[in-house]
Scaffold this motif. Structure first.
Motif, PDB file in Angstrom:
ATOM      1  N   ARG A 123     -21.309  40.028 -92.074  1.00 57.62           N
ATOM      2  CA  ARG A 123     -21.765  38.680 -92.804  1.00 57.62           C
ATOM      3  C   ARG A 123     -22.211  38.108 -91.426  1.00 57.62           C
ATOM      4  N   TYR A 124     -21.302  37.372 -90.408  1.00 56.27           N
ATOM      5  CA  TYR A 124     -21.914  36.758 -89.492  1.00 56.27           C
ATOM      6  C   TYR A 124     -23.429  37.218 -88.817  1.00 56.27           C
ATOM      7  N   VAL A 125     -23.216  38.486 -89.091  1.00 53.96           N
ATOM      8  CA  VAL A 125     -24.112  39.183 -87.854  1.00 53.96           C
ATOM      9  C   VAL A 125     -25.694  39.567 -88.537  1.00 53.96           C
ATOM     10  N   ASN A 126     -25.556  39.504 -90.278  1.00 56.35           N
ATOM     11  CA  ASN A 126     -26.634  39.397 -91.764  1.00 56.35           C
ATOM     12  C   ASN A 126     -27.273  38.441 -91.393  1.00 56.35           C
ATOM     13  N   GLU A 127     -26.253  36.684 -91.713  1.00 60.21           N
ATOM     14  CA  GLU A 127     -27.154  35.873 -90.986  1.00 60.21           C
ATOM     15  C   GLU A 127     -27.476  35.106 -89.991  1.00 60.21           C
ATOM     16  N   ASN A 128     -27.261  35.832 -88.978  1.00 57.70           N
ATOM     17  CA  ASN A 128     -27.642  35.716 -88.150  1.00 57.70           C
ATOM     18  C   ASN A 128     -28.810  36.067 -87.031  1.00 57.70           C
ATOM     19  N   GLY A 129     -29.150  36.947 -87.768  1.00 59.69           N
ATOM     20  CA  GLY A 129     -30.315  38.168 -87.336  1.00 59.69           C
ATOM     21  C   GLY A 129     -29.871  38.623 -86.366  1.00 59.69           C
ATOM     22  N   VAL A 130     -28.657  39.074 -85.768  1.00 62.19           N
ATOM     23  CA  VAL A 130     -27.947  39.567 -84.475  1.00 62.19           C
ATOM     24  C   VAL A 130     -28.182  40.902 -84.729  1.00 62.19           C
ATOM     25  N   GLU A 131     -29.184  41.755 -83.984  1.00 59.74           N
ATOM     26  CA  GLU A 131     -28.904  43.068 -83.817  1.00 59.74           C
ATOM     27  C   GLU A 131     -28.136  44.035 -82.938  1.00 59.74           C
ATOM     28  N   GLU A 132     -27.734  44.315 -83.454  1.00 59.57           N
ATOM     29  CA  GLU A 132     -26.726  45.479 -83.420  1.00 59.57           C
ATOM     30  C   GLU A 132     -27.052  46.600 -82.041  1.00 59.57           C
ATOM     31  N   GLU A 133     -26.386  47.072 -81.636  1.00 55.66           N
ATOM     32  CA  GLU A 133     -26.502  47.609 -80.456  1.00 55.66           C
ATOM     33  C   GLU A 133     -26.522  48.876 -80.977  1.00 55.66           C
ATOM     34  N   ALA A 134     -27.659  49.907 -80.362  1.00 57.19           N
ATOM     35  CA  ALA A 134     -27.593  51.253 -81.316  1.00 57.19           C
ATOM     36  C   ALA A 134     -26.478  52.080 -80.545  1.00 57.19           C
ATOM     37  N   PRO A 135     -26.481  53.157 -81.125  1.00 56.91           N
ATOM     38  CA  PRO A 135     -25.374  54.042 -80.815  1.00 56.91           C
ATOM     39  C   PRO A 135     -25.696  54.907 -79.754  1.00 56.91           C
ATOM     40  N   PRO A 136     -25.135  54.865 -78.731  1.00 57.20           N
ATOM     41  CA  PRO A 136     -25.385  56.248 -77.738  1.00 57.20           C
ATOM     42  C   PRO A 136     -25.923  57.189 -78.722  1.00 57.20           C
ATOM     43  N   PRO A 137     -27.316  57.505 -77.709  1.00 61.32           N
ATOM     44  CA  PRO A 137     -27.453  59.059 -77.916  1.00 61.32           C
ATOM     45  C   PRO A 137     -26.819  60.157 -78.136  1.00 61.32           C
ATOM     46  N   PRO A 138     -26.330  60.939 -79.548  1.00 63.39           N
ATOM     47  CA  PRO A 138     -25.881  62.284 -78.671  1.00 63.39           C
ATOM     48  C   PRO A 138     -26.175  63.542 -77.507  1.00 63.39           C
ATOM     49  N   PRO A 139     -24.942  63.318 -76.456  1.00 65.72           N
ATOM     50  CA  PRO A 139     -25.263  64.244 -75.132  1.00 65.72           C
ATOM     51  C   PRO A 139     -26.605  65.492 -75.375  1.00 65.72           C
ATOM     52  N   PRO A 140     -27.506  65.950 -74.507  1.00 68.06           N
ATOM     53  CA  PRO A 140     -27.705  67.021 -75.116  1.00 68.06           C
ATOM     54  C   PRO A 140     -27.278  68.388 -75.301  1.00 68.06           C
ATOM     55  N   THR A 141     -27.547  69.075 -75.948  1.00 64.41           N
ATOM     56  CA  THR A 141     -26.715  70.511 -75.834  1.00 64.41           C
ATOM     57  C   THR A 141     -27.337  70.885 -74.916  1.00 64.41           C
ATOM     58  N   GLU A 142     -26.224  72.841 -74.708  1.00 68.91           N
ATOM     59  CA  GLU A 142     -26.434  73.302 -73.489  1.00 68.91           C
ATOM     60  C   GLU A 142     -27.622  74.127 -73.199  1.00 68.91           C
ATOM     61  N   GLU A 143     -28.237  74.289 -75.183  1.00 71.99           N
ATOM     62  CA  GLU A 143     -29.028  75.366 -74.892  1.00 71.99           C
ATOM     63  C   GLU A 143     -30.143  74.262 -74.264  1.00 71.99           C
ATOM     64  N   GLU A 144     -30.236  73.114 -75.333  1.00 69.80           N
ATOM     65  CA  GLU A 144     -31.635  72.118 -74.356  1.00 69.80           C
ATOM     66  C   GLU A 144     -31.475  71.154 -72.775  1.00 69.80           C
ATOM     67  N   VAL A 145     -29.792  71.988 -72.251  1.00 66.03           N
ATOM     68  CA  VAL A 145     -29.943  71.740 -70.522  1.00 66.03           C
ATOM     69  C   VAL A 145     -30.427  72.801 -70.088  1.00 66.03           C
ATOM     70  N   LEU A 146     -30.593  74.122 -70.720  1.00 67.72           N
ATOM     71  CA  LEU A 146     -31.093  75.467 -70.861  1.00 67.72           C
ATOM     72  C   LEU A 146     -32.345  75.000 -70.517  1.00 67.72           C
ATOM     73  N   ALA A 147     -33.410  74.680 -71.319  1.00 67.21           N
ATOM     74  CA  ALA A 147     -34.647  74.703 -71.571  1.00 67.21           C
ATOM     75  C   ALA A 147     -35.252  74.391 -71.289  1.00 67.21           C
ATOM     76  N   ALA A 148     -35.263  73.048 -70.560  1.00 68.70           N
ATOM     77  CA  ALA A 148     -35.681  72.198 -69.396  1.00 68.70           C
ATOM     78  C   ALA A 148     -35.813  71.958 -67.999  1.00 68.70           C
ATOM     79  N   ALA A 149     -34.623  72.653 -68.169  1.00 71.23           N
ATOM     80  CA  ALA A 149     -34.557  73.541 -66.528  1.00 71.23           C
ATOM     81  C   ALA A 149     -35.053  74.323 -66.571  1.00 71.23           C
ATOM     82  N   ALA A 150     -35.273  75.096 -66.750  1.00 72.44           N
ATOM     83  CA  ALA A 150     -36.096  76.708 -66.849  1.00 72.44           C
ATOM     84  C   ALA A 150     -37.879  75.794 -67.152  1.00 72.44           C
TER      85      ALA A 150
END
Length: 169
Positions: A123-150
């Motif tokens: 209720r406090y967060v809603n009534e006061n327009g407080v922005e919730e911090e976004a959860p951190p993005p998930p770490p990249p998968t091994e496949e994503e790291v290998l593709a970025a490295a390549a």
């Protein structure tokens, strides 16, 4: 001091109506002191109590979740917190404290159940327009790291016997 029994100034604004019978029974938060005083008088009248009445049982999980949904509130779950909810901790003298941290701790109140405290935080967060911090993005998968490295023309060097499986890491 509001001048009315069972009415106090609420932390986040407005006036809280409550009845005390062994424990605090929260009747609601109202915009004006008169609305809160009326809620207290209505509770005393409708429940046939003069001074001491047994407190109602704490709301069930279903009741709290339904009330939160009716107000458009979303309870904020948090892994790693003993209570399971963000902004809620076990209070030393019993009950659960709802709080918000914005450079300093803002106490929102102490409640009988973890769900009531989680609802107060939402209720406090809603009534006061407080922005919730976004959860951190998930770490990249091994496949994503290998593709970025390549894509950058990098060769990752595997190494057996290393805890990570890669040389230099």
């Amino acid at each position: 001091m509001t001048g009315y029994k069972g009415v106090s100034k609420f932390n986040s604004g407005g006036f809280e109506a409550y009845y005390f019978a062994g424990r605090k029974v929260r009747l609601g938060v109202y915009d004006t002191v008169l609305e809160a005083a009326e809620a207290y008088a209505r509770y005393v009248n409708e429940n046939g109590v003069e001074e001491e009445a047994p407190p109602p049982p704490p709301p069930t999980e279903e009741e709290v979740l339904a009330a939160a949904a009716a107000e458009g509130l979303q309870l904020h779950r948090k892994d790693g917190n003993m209570t399971g909810y963000k902004g809620v901790s076990k209070f030393n003298s019993g009950g659960f404290e709802a709080y918000y941290f914005a450079g300093r701790k803002v106490r929102l109140g102490v409640y009988d159940t973890v769900l009531e405290a989680a609802e107060a935080y939402a209720r406090y967060v809603n009534e006061n327009g407080v922005e919730e911090e976004a959860p951190p993005p998930p770490p990249p998968t091994e496949e994503e790291v290998l593709a970025a490295a390549a894509a950058e023309g990098l060769q990752l060097h595997r190494k057996d016997g290393n805890m990570t499986g890669y040389k230099g890491v």
